[in-house]
Enzyme design. Structure first.
Site, PDB file in Angstrom:
ATOM      1  N   LYS A   1      -1.002  -2.279   8.475  1.00 41.85           N
ATOM      2  CA  LYS A   1      -0.882  -0.879   8.053  1.00 41.85           C
ATOM      3  C   LYS A   1      -1.807  -0.532   6.898  1.00 41.85           C
ATOM      4  O   LYS A   1      -2.079   0.631   6.665  1.00 41.85           O
ATOM      5  CB  LYS A   1       0.573  -0.570   7.696  1.00 41.85           C
ATOM      6  N   ARG A   2      -2.281  -1.536   6.214  1.00 44.05           N
ATOM      7  CA  ARG A   2      -3.205  -1.276   5.111  1.00 44.05           C
ATOM      8  C   ARG A   2      -4.535  -0.731   5.626  1.00 44.05           C
ATOM      9  O   ARG A   2      -5.243  -0.025   4.942  1.00 44.05           O
ATOM     10  CB  ARG A   2      -3.468  -2.553   4.303  1.00 44.05           C
TER      11      ARG A   2
END
Length: 495
Positions: free
Chosen positions: A253-254
């Site tokens: 998700k980064r």
RNA sequence: GUCCCCUUCGUCUAGAGGCCUAGGACACCUGGUUUUCAUCCAGGCAACAGGGGUUCGACUCCCCUAGGGGACGCCA
């Protein structure tokens, strides 16, 4: 033999597209062969698991149409389907292994283990439990147990020899037992670890094919060994390739939105997202790229899975979505979908309080509120020119810190978002106004907009976080070096 | 560091020894349709990581190297 597969998400966060990916292939294999697809909740991590996360994951999978034949909500003959509801089951199995001499009590402290692993790695060896507590006599073990000494149960693993892992896709994989750690089976808190629970449950639920991510290959020997200790038949193993970020690292998700809800918020059709996941690592025999879940099930052949790890490409997803939208929906149906998505009375009633005071005529409504219905905003460095009191580096710092706080934030009400930023400003010793200035740009694209926190609340966590990340990227992104520095400052902030 | 997995156009993939002058799709470029844009249509650019074998023949099989990824938790 009946084909039974399962997807086993851990309810510790947002519904991940990787979970949907596994669910899709599990469902396809089971249904192609007239079997069942099971959903099981793996919440043995009592600290991180939440009921909210579980609910959101179930909803997301249902939204995608990836429904299951047995699960915690609909039940089934092999229930319960939530490991916390099966808690009482695992202890006896662990006890059986101890009685058989295949497992043992371990009283080592986490500190000792950390130290031991560090030394082993430093010496160029694989980190592996050193067998310290295996040499304890029965009397010693008994006295420590009677004294309520905190302990775990570990499985025994051979020192020598090789484990042959049979993978349906990759054939034989050889892993030396010396590489395999003596895995903890029961934790100090009395919960089983994943490794024990997964084996016990898969057996009890009569799972015939375990489809999971490639990241599990290295722990397959532990599972194989447990099946052997219990004398149970080993299910088929299918290790799928991992979805990747554009830079080829494991989808995270980064670097890329991973929450299914983000794609929902963006206005993707569930059919298109499922279709897209299906074409990552798999293809129809005739090469057709657009296919429904039903078509995929009908044509499914595990041998058509390719092993190269696919990059999740939002551009192609968008193109596919466009095809679904144009080719499958009449104007009438599209209108209904749009209403369902965001153009409904309920959403409108949330928007109106934010804009009522700021418009005089209806024709001003759309311009002022577009950002609430937008996806990724068109930003570049000049978008932040209006931020006067912060240096460029400070703008990045604020956005990055805000992003980290927002990633940890659970309560998404405007009021608690307000508190989050008040606190952040205090800790940074910045004026709240200066902290918020870059946020207005990130969220609305403009220096002035309807109330920020209400807007964020309305946009929801996935879209909000994605916009802040996007803002950071449009400022040139944060280099690894910068990130390290910021992280240090951020950690210092908390203390 | 140790172990494991993977490797066809920038990206998703087809390809199961000769059908490959390596096909399709996204993206990109060019042209056409369209009052503009988009859609749509036509065309173009672009890949078998490298080196050894095996074979009459290798994108396809084997080995080595390189590159990428993953695992090494009382997380899953």
């Amino acid at each position: 033999m009946k084909v039974r597969t399962r997807v086993a998400p851990s309810p510790t966060g947002d519904p991940h597209v990787g979970t949907a990916y596994m669910a899709l292939f599990c469902r396809a294999l089971a249904h192609k062969h007239g079997g069942e697809f099971v959903l099981r909740i793996e919440d043995t991590d009592a600290v991180r698991s939440t009921a909210e996360s579980e609910a959101v994951i179930l909803d997301s999978l249902k939204w995608l149409g990836l429904d299951w034949d047995e699960g915690p909500d609909c039940g089934g003959p092999h229930g319960p389907y939530r490991q916390s509801d099966r808690k009482h089951l695992y202890g006896p199995y662990a006890a059986q292994l101890i009685a058989q001499g295949d497992a043992f009590h371990c009283f080592c402290t986490p500190e000792r283990l950390t130290e031991m692993r560090a030394e082993q790695m430093k010496a160029g060896k694989t980190a592996r439990y050193d067998g310290h507590c295996m040499s304890l006599s029965a009397e010693e073990v008994k006295s420590r147990l009677d004294g309520n000494t905190p302990h775990v149960v570990r499985m025994k693993v051979p020192e020598e020899g090789t484990c042959l892992v049979q993978d349906k896709l990759r054939g034989e994989i050889e892993i030396d037992w010396s590489q395999i750690d003596m895995q903890v089976l029961m934790k100090t808190d009395g919960n089983p670890t994943y490794h024990l629970a997964v084996v016990v449950d898969d057996h009890l639920m009569e799972i015939s094919h375990i489809i999971r991510g490639e990241e599990w290959i290295n722990s397959a020997p532990k599972h194989i060994l447990l099946y052997k200790y219990f004398g149970w038949p080993m299910p088929e193993l299918v290790h799928m390739p991992l979805l990747r970020n554009p830079d080829k690292s494991k989808l995270s998700k980064r670097k890329n939105p991973t929450s299914i809800n983000f794609y929902k918020d963006m206005g993707f059709l569930p059919e298109a997202l499922v279709n897209y996941l299906g074409m990552l690592g798999w293809s129809m025999p005739d090469g057709e790229e657009k296919f429904s879940l039903e078509q995929m099930v009908n044509q499914f052949d595990i041998n058509r899975i390719s092993l190269g790890a696919p990059v999740f490409d939002m551009e192609k997803l968008k193109w596919l979505n466009g095809r679904w939208l144009r080719e499958e929906l009449s104007d009438d149906q599209l209108a209904d979908k749009l209403i369902e998505w965001s153009f409904n009375r309920e959403t409108l009633l949330q928007v109106i309080p934010l804009i009522k005071e700021r418009v005089d005529v209806f024709s001003e409504v759309a311009p002022i509120s577009t950002f609430l219905f937008d996806g990724m905003l068109a930003l570049d460095e000049s978008s932040f020119d209006g931020v006067k009191n912060l240096e460029p580096d400070q703008v990045k710092l604020v956005l990055q810190f805000a992003l980290w706080r927002l990633e940890a934030q659970r309560d998404w009400s405007a009021e608690s978002l307000n508190q989050l930023f008040v606190q952040l400003a205090e800790q940074l010793d910045y004026k709240i106004r200066d902290v918020l200035a870059p946020m207005f740009i990130a969220i609305s694209g403009k220096p002035v907009s309807p109330p920020l926190f209400d807007s964020m609340s309305l946009l929801g966590p996935d879209m909000t976080r994605a916009r802040v990340r996007h803002a950071l990227n449009s400022l040139g992104g944060v280099s690894k070096k910068q990130l390290k520095k910021l992280d240090k400052q951020y950690v210092a902030l908390a203390n």
